[in-house]
Design a protein around this motif. Structure first.
Motif, PDB file in Angstrom:
ATOM      1  N   ILE A 202      40.871  35.161  48.702  1.00 22.06           N
ATOM      2  CA  ILE A 202      39.954  34.395  47.849  1.00 22.06           C
ATOM      3  C   ILE A 202      38.505  34.779  48.140  1.00 22.06           C
ATOM      4  CG2 ILE A 202      39.053  32.087  47.369  1.00 22.06           C
ATOM      5  CD1 ILE A 202      41.900  31.027  47.827  1.00 22.06           C
ATOM      6  N   ILE A 203      38.169  34.894  49.425  1.00 18.52           N
ATOM      7  CA  ILE A 203      36.789  35.259  49.806  1.00 18.52           C
ATOM      8  C   ILE A 203      36.433  36.639  49.271  1.00 18.52           C
ATOM      9  CG2 ILE A 203      35.279  35.808  51.747  1.00 18.52           C
ATOM     10  CD1 ILE A 203      36.758  33.649  53.345  1.00 18.52           C
ATOM     11  N   VAL A 204      37.332  37.604  49.460  1.00 16.33           N
ATOM     12  CA  VAL A 204      37.078  38.968  48.997  1.00 16.33           C
ATOM     13  C   VAL A 204      36.921  39.010  47.486  1.00 16.33           C
ATOM     14  CG1 VAL A 204      38.117  41.260  48.740  1.00 16.33           C
ATOM     15  CG2 VAL A 204      38.142  40.119  50.966  1.00 16.33           C
ATOM     16  N   GLN A 205      37.788  38.304  46.775  1.00 13.54           N
ATOM     17  CA  GLN A 205      37.698  38.274  45.316  1.00 13.54           C
ATOM     18  C   GLN A 205      36.383  37.647  44.857  1.00 13.54           C
ATOM     19  OE1 GLN A 205      39.748  39.619  43.013  1.00 13.54           O
ATOM     20  NE2 GLN A 205      40.911  40.492  44.695  1.00 13.54           N
ATOM     21  N   LEU A 206      35.954  36.600  45.548  1.00 13.14           N
ATOM     22  CA  LEU A 206      34.704  35.939  45.193  1.00 13.14           C
ATOM     23  C   LEU A 206      33.514  36.865  45.415  1.00 13.14           C
ATOM     24  CD1 LEU A 206      33.314  33.325  44.291  1.00 13.14           C
ATOM     25  CD2 LEU A 206      33.248  32.629  46.698  1.00 13.14           C
ATOM     26  N   VAL A 207      33.495  37.525  46.568  1.00 12.73           N
ATOM     27  CA  VAL A 207      32.402  38.464  46.875  1.00 12.73           C
ATOM     28  C   VAL A 207      32.367  39.599  45.864  1.00 12.73           C
ATOM     29  CG1 VAL A 207      31.619  40.192  48.544  1.00 12.73           C
ATOM     30  CG2 VAL A 207      32.307  37.923  49.336  1.00 12.73           C
ATOM     31  N   GLN A 208      33.533  40.163  45.563  1.00 15.60           N
ATOM     32  CA  GLN A 208      33.595  41.284  44.622  1.00 15.60           C
ATOM     33  C   GLN A 208      33.160  40.850  43.228  1.00 15.60           C
ATOM     34  OE1 GLN A 208      34.623  44.633  45.588  1.00 15.60           O
ATOM     35  NE2 GLN A 208      33.439  44.861  43.704  1.00 15.60           N
ATOM     36  N   SER A 209      33.559  39.667  42.814  1.00 13.55           N
ATOM     37  CA  SER A 209      33.190  39.166  41.492  1.00 13.55           C
ATOM     38  C   SER A 209      31.687  38.962  41.372  1.00 13.55           C
ATOM     39  CB  SER A 209      33.919  37.851  41.197  1.00 13.55           C
ATOM     40  OG  SER A 209      35.318  38.038  41.154  1.00 13.55           O
ATOM     41  N   ILE A 210      31.088  38.396  42.408  1.00  6.81           N
ATOM     42  CA  ILE A 210      29.633  38.189  42.389  1.00  6.81           C
ATOM     43  C   ILE A 210      28.909  39.529  42.358  1.00  6.81           C
ATOM     44  CG2 ILE A 210      27.669  37.329  43.723  1.00  6.81           C
ATOM     45  CD1 ILE A 210      29.499  35.095  44.745  1.00  6.81           C
ATOM     46  N   GLY A 211      29.382  40.482  43.171  1.00 10.48           N
ATOM     47  CA  GLY A 211      28.766  41.803  43.187  1.00 10.48           C
ATOM     48  C   GLY A 211      28.880  42.496  41.848  1.00 10.48           C
ATOM     49  N   ASP A 212      30.053  42.444  41.238  1.00  7.54           N
ATOM     50  CA  ASP A 212      30.250  43.061  39.923  1.00  7.54           C
ATOM     51  C   ASP A 212      29.351  42.412  38.875  1.00  7.54           C
ATOM     52  OD1 ASP A 212      32.125  44.723  41.034  1.00  7.54           O
ATOM     53  OD2 ASP A 212      33.858  43.564  40.321  1.00  7.54           O
ATOM     54  N   TRP A 213      29.204  41.086  38.952  1.00  7.10           N
ATOM     55  CA  TRP A 213      28.343  40.375  37.998  1.00  7.10           C
ATOM     56  C   TRP A 213      26.892  40.818  38.136  1.00  7.10           C
ATOM     57  CZ3 TRP A 213      24.365  36.748  38.867  1.00  7.10           C
ATOM     58  CH2 TRP A 213      23.903  36.106  37.711  1.00  7.10           C
ATOM     59  N   LEU A 214      26.422  40.954  39.379  1.00 11.39           N
ATOM     60  CA  LEU A 214      25.044  41.394  39.606  1.00 11.39           C
ATOM     61  C   LEU A 214      24.819  42.799  39.059  1.00 11.39           C
ATOM     62  CD1 LEU A 214      24.428  40.071  43.234  1.00 11.39           C
ATOM     63  CD2 LEU A 214      23.365  39.228  41.135  1.00 11.39           C
ATOM     64  N   VAL A 215      25.767  43.685  39.314  1.00  8.14           N
ATOM     65  CA  VAL A 215      25.632  45.066  38.833  1.00  8.14           C
ATOM     66  C   VAL A 215      25.616  45.104  37.315  1.00  8.14           C
ATOM     67  CG1 VAL A 215      26.754  47.332  38.741  1.00  8.14           C
ATOM     68  CG2 VAL A 215      26.660  46.071  40.895  1.00  8.14           C
ATOM     69  N   SER A 216      26.492  44.317  36.687  1.00  7.21           N
ATOM     70  CA  SER A 216      26.543  44.309  35.213  1.00  7.21           C
ATOM     71  C   SER A 216      25.254  43.744  34.625  1.00  7.21           C
ATOM     72  CB  SER A 216      27.748  43.496  34.731  1.00  7.21           C
ATOM     73  OG  SER A 216      27.627  42.137  35.081  1.00  7.21           O
ATOM     74  N   ARG A 217      24.674  42.748  35.287  1.00  5.64           N
ATOM     75  CA  ARG A 217      23.404  42.191  34.818  1.00  5.64           C
ATOM     76  C   ARG A 217      22.297  43.226  34.888  1.00  5.64           C
ATOM     77  NH1 ARG A 217      21.895  37.305  32.597  1.00  5.64           N
ATOM     78  NH2 ARG A 217      20.212  37.079  34.149  1.00  5.64           N
ATOM     79  N   MET A 218      22.270  43.970  35.983  1.00  2.00           N
ATOM     80  CA  MET A 218      21.252  45.010  36.148  1.00  2.00           C
ATOM     81  C   MET A 218      21.417  46.111  35.109  1.00  2.00           C
ATOM     82  SD  MET A 218      21.195  45.369  40.283  1.00  2.00           S
ATOM     83  CE  MET A 218      20.744  43.972  41.322  1.00  2.00           C
ATOM     84  N   ALA A 219      22.671  46.500  34.874  1.00  2.00           N
ATOM     85  CA  ALA A 219      22.928  47.536  33.887  1.00  2.00           C
ATOM     86  C   ALA A 219      22.555  47.061  32.482  1.00  2.00           C
ATOM     87  CB  ALA A 219      24.401  47.933  33.931  1.00  2.00           C
ATOM     88  N   HIS A 220      22.808  45.788  32.204  1.00  3.31           N
ATOM     89  CA  HIS A 220      22.476  45.222  30.892  1.00  3.31           C
ATOM     90  C   HIS A 220      20.971  45.223  30.659  1.00  3.31           C
ATOM     91  CE1 HIS A 220      22.811  42.749  27.314  1.00  3.31           C
ATOM     92  NE2 HIS A 220      21.928  41.890  27.833  1.00  3.31           N
ATOM     93  N   ARG A 221      20.228  44.869  31.689  1.00  5.95           N
ATOM     94  CA  ARG A 221      18.766  44.839  31.568  1.00  5.95           C
ATOM     95  C   ARG A 221      18.204  46.240  31.354  1.00  5.95           C
ATOM     96  NH1 ARG A 221      16.911  40.572  36.331  1.00  5.95           N
ATOM     97  NH2 ARG A 221      17.738  38.694  35.330  1.00  5.95           N
ATOM     98  N   ARG A 222      18.804  47.223  32.035  1.00 13.76           N
ATOM     99  CA  ARG A 222      18.331  48.600  31.868  1.00 13.76           C
ATOM    100  C   ARG A 222      18.684  49.115  30.481  1.00 13.76           C
ATOM    101  NH1 ARG A 222      17.095  51.456  36.614  1.00 13.76           N
ATOM    102  NH2 ARG A 222      17.202  50.138  38.456  1.00 13.76           N
ATOM    103  N   GLY A 223      19.856  48.655  29.979  1.00 18.05           N
ATOM    104  CA  GLY A 223      20.276  49.085  28.651  1.00 18.05           C
ATOM    105  C   GLY A 223      19.403  48.512  27.560  1.00 18.05           C
TER     106      GLY A 223
END
Length: 223
Positions: A202-223
């Motif tokens: 659960i901890i690993v999934q939560l960390v990975q999900s938050i990290g993926d969300w941050l990366v997608s937000r950054m990519a969206h802003r650059r796009g």
């Protein structure tokens, strides 16, 4: 020996989670700071870097590669003497920070180097034309442009540290790994052992999900 149910073991598990958060949190901070510095230097000293240096790149790169090739359990045992000298003891959550950081710094350094390598050369050349110094380019071009890759790499590194922290329990490092060994494995208590595994997932999934969300937000802003 009386076995605890997984509900009765919850207080010990919560304490173990606190120990894991302590050792992983501090190790992650050290890894990001030191690993970023080493990764930047590797990128600068590469043959196509801003300040190429074949000798420095070869030496630092060799040290990083050797450290990365060592299994974490062996590295942790090898560092017991150094950890005892540095912290005063080799057992417990705080001493575990030392091998955790040493084991993950080389990994993250290579992640940083790879992320910086992906920055478009045109942006670097434009900064040079404008008279920017090497460190200006690092601070204002390389690191900001590589931020999504750095965050993705940091997420992967944090997940790796969580995995490493469970192995720290083998030598009394505390945390969820130590809890799983003492209350689950050594007492043949499969429900408690299974609970430890589920909590880590659960901890690993939560960390990975938050990290993926941050990366997608950054990519969206650059796009």
């Amino acid at each position: 020996m009386n076995q605890k149910t997984w509900i009765e073991a919850l207080p010990e598990l919560l304490e173990a989670l606190g120990e894991t958060a302590w050792m992983v949190g501090w190790a992650f901070l050290i890894v990001v700071l030191v690993g970023t510095a080493v990764g930047v230097l590797l990128r600068l000293w590469a043959s196509d870097g801003l300040t190429p240096s074949r000798g420095l790149y070869a030496v630092v790169g060799a040290v990083v590669n050797i450290a990365r090739s060592l299994p974490f359990l062996i590295l942790m045992i090898a560092l017991i003497g150094f950890t005892r000298w540095l912290v005063g003891t080799a057992y417990g959550p705080t001493p575990a920070i030392v091998p955790l950081a040493v084991g993950a710094i080389p990994f993250y350094a290579r992640v940083v180097e790879a992320a910086l390598r992906e920055v478009a050369p045109g942006k670097i050349e434009a900064a040079q034309v404008m008279g920017a110094t090497t460190w200006d380019i690092v601070r204002k071009v390389l690191l900001p442009e590589a931020l999504p890759g750095l965050v993705a790499g940091a997420t992967l590194t944090l997940v790796t540290l969580i995995g490493y922290s469970t192995m720290a329990g083998v030598i009394g490092g505390g945390g969820v790994g130590d809890f799983a060994i003492r209350y689950g494995y050594q007492r043949f208590n499969e429900p408690v052992l299974l609970m430890s595994v589920v909590v880590l997932i659960i901890i690993v999934q939560l960390v990975q999900s938050i990290g993926d969300w941050l990366v997608s937000r950054m990519a969206h802003r650059r796009g």
